[in-house]
Design an enzyme around this catalytic site. Sequence first.
Site, short mmCIF file in Angstrom:
data_model
loop_
_atom_site.label_atom_id
_atom_site.label_comp_id
_atom_site.label_asym_id
_atom_site.label_seq_id
_atom_site.Cartn_x
_atom_site.Cartn_y
_atom_site.Cartn_z
CE LYS A 155 -2.63 -1.14 3.68
NZ LYS A 155 -0.94 -2.72 4.25
NE ARG A 184 -5.69 -1.11 10.09
CZ ARG A 184 -3.96 -0.98 9.59
NH1 ARG A 184 -3.59 0.37 8.77
NH2 ARG A 184 -3.43 -1.61 9.72
NE ARG A 213 7.63 -2.52 6.39
CZ ARG A 213 6.21 -2.68 6.16
NH1 ARG A 213 5.16 -2.14 5.68
NH2 ARG A 213 5.28 -3.37 7.18
NE ARG A 247 5.45 -0.27 9.74
CZ ARG A 247 4.52 -0.22 9.22
NH1 ARG A 247 4.96 0.37 8.47
NH2 ARG A 247 3.30 -0.59 9.58
NE ARG A 281 1.67 -4.56 10.92
CZ ARG A 281 2.75 -4.71 10.39
NH1 ARG A 281 4.08 -4.94 11.11
NH2 ARG A 281 3.05 -3.72 9.40
P1 AP5 Z 1 4.57 -1.66 2.14
O1 AP5 Z 1 4.48 -0.63 0.38
O2 AP5 Z 1 5.50 -1.02 2.90
O3 AP5 Z 1 3.59 -2.35 2.42
P2 AP5 Z 1 1.91 -1.52 2.82
O4 AP5 Z 1 0.75 -2.58 2.55
O5 AP5 Z 1 2.08 -0.36 3.50
O6 AP5 Z 1 2.30 -2.29 4.58
P3 AP5 Z 1 1.89 -2.27 6.06
O7 AP5 Z 1 2.97 -2.43 6.74
O8 AP5 Z 1 2.46 -0.32 6.47
O9 AP5 Z 1 1.00 -2.56 6.23
P4 AP5 Z 1 0.23 -2.07 7.67
O10 AP5 Z 1 -1.14 -1.65 7.61
O11 AP5 Z 1 0.13 -3.09 8.40
O12 AP5 Z 1 0.46 -0.77 7.79
P5 AP5 Z 1 0.32 0.48 8.68
O13 AP5 Z 1 0.85 1.83 8.46
O14 AP5 Z 1 -0.98 1.36 7.66
O15 AP5 Z 1 5.52 -3.28 1.42
C1 AP5 Z 1 5.67 -3.67 2.27
C2 AP5 Z 1 7.78 -4.46 1.40
O16 AP5 Z 1 7.38 -4.50 0.83
C3 AP5 Z 1 8.52 -2.80 1.59
O17 AP5 Z 1 9.68 -3.79 2.06
C4 AP5 Z 1 8.68 -2.72 0.42
O18 AP5 Z 1 9.97 -2.46 -0.42
C5 AP5 Z 1 8.25 -3.81 -0.03
N1 AP5 Z 1 7.52 -3.98 -1.17
C6 AP5 Z 1 6.24 -3.84 -1.41
N2 AP5 Z 1 6.06 -3.68 -2.90
C7 AP5 Z 1 6.44 -5.46 -3.55
C8 AP5 Z 1 6.30 -5.69 -5.06
N3 AP5 Z 1 5.42 -5.66 -5.70
N4 AP5 Z 1 7.43 -6.62 -4.95
C9 AP5 Z 1 8.39 -7.10 -4.11
N5 AP5 Z 1 8.17 -6.23 -2.99
C10 AP5 Z 1 7.89 -5.37 -1.79
O19 AP5 Z 1 -0.31 0.38 10.25
C11 AP5 Z 1 0.76 0.94 11.18
C12 AP5 Z 1 -0.28 -0.12 12.68
O20 AP5 Z 1 -0.79 1.74 12.85
C13 AP5 Z 1 -1.61 -0.64 12.23
O21 AP5 Z 1 -0.94 -1.99 12.54
C14 AP5 Z 1 -2.75 0.18 13.66
O22 AP5 Z 1 -1.69 -0.41 15.22
C15 AP5 Z 1 -2.19 1.20 13.34
N6 AP5 Z 1 -2.90 2.24 12.77
C16 AP5 Z 1 -2.49 2.63 11.53
N7 AP5 Z 1 -3.64 2.56 10.67
C17 AP5 Z 1 -4.80 2.29 11.72
C18 AP5 Z 1 -6.44 2.23 11.61
N8 AP5 Z 1 -6.67 3.06 10.17
N9 AP5 Z 1 -6.95 2.39 12.66
C19 AP5 Z 1 -5.94 1.96 13.64
N10 AP5 Z 1 -5.34 1.21 13.83
C20 AP5 Z 1 -3.99 2.20 13.08
MG MG Z 2 2.66 0.91 4.97
#
Ligand code: AP5
Ligand code: MG
Length: 220
Positions: free
Chosen positions: A14, A89, A128, A161, A172
């Site tokens: 994402k 989410r 990552r 992270r 997660r």
């Molecule tokens: P990356 O692009 O970083 O993946 P992502 O989908 O953004 O994954 P996240 O871990 O950020 O998602 P998340 O939903 O768990 O975290 P968030 O920050 O929203 O890619 C991942 C890796 O793969 C990277 O190393 C990249 O280089 C590689 N990659 C990407 N594309 C590729 C490809 N095509 N081929 C190969 N490699 C590739 O949330 C974190 C925490 O915050 C949550 O757990 C929660 O505690 C809190 N939080 C955030 N939002 C909320 C909410 N709305 N409500 C409640 N709590 C929340």
């Molecule tokens: Mg992300």
Amino acid sequence: MLNLLIMGKPGAGKGTQSERLLRHYQLTHISTGNIYREEMLKGSPIGIEAAKYISQGELVPDDLTNNIVRDVLANGNFPNGFMLDGYPRTKAQAVALDQMLEEFGMSLTAVINVLVDDSILLERMAGRRVCPSCNATYHIKNHPPKIECTCDACGTKLIQRADDLEESVLNRLRIYNEKTKPLLDYYKRRHQLMVIDGVRSSDDVFNDIVEKLGEKNGHH
Ligand code: AP5
Ligand code: MG
């Protein structure tokens, strides 16, 4: 005006695709994960509260997250549109978002769902590395920075992270299945859902999204 929402499991790509889409369409990024990580880095009251949940791989309570997004939507300036990443989410967040959009006279152009198998996700999150300053995302094998451990864009030292350690990653994924996955049906019923195969190079994923958005808007 292009108001996008990107969904997908943790590690689906994402953030990676958001970064590219916002550059391409000149959109404003609204990533609740990035907002919380910035607050944690500052050590603000919101950051301290959020850290209790994030470090465990739990979701931050809906009220706190909804208020943050409401503030951003109410005060932000989106000349070309926004890119929501990681919000909503839960069902309660999706309902709250609908109310906000209606109140502010906005609507979603498309909901993008990036599909990736769990086995691949674990490897992606383990490798990552992120920039704590500009949020650029790397992977030690798939997208390594030009200079080891250093952000290509701003030269800051990359970090891992805290929630990318295996225990919180598994939590997660479990929470995603329980709380977030049901939202796909919510958007599918409204014919807003665009499903994208995320198990390809990030160039291929990006090109597919841009092409499908073009078709949706009636031009190529
Ligand atoms: P990356 O692009 O970083 O993946 P992502 O989908 O953004 O994954 P996240 O871990 O950020 O998602 P998340 O939903 O768990 O975290 P968030 O920050 O929203 O890619 C991942 C890796 O793969 C990277 O190393 C990249 O280089 C590689 N990659 C990407 N594309 C590729 C490809 N095509 N081929 C190969 N490699 C590739 O949330 C974190 C925490 O915050 C949550 O757990 C929660 O505690 C809190 N939080 C955030 N939002 C909320 C909410 N709305 N409500 C409640 N709590 C929340
Ligand atoms: Mg992300």
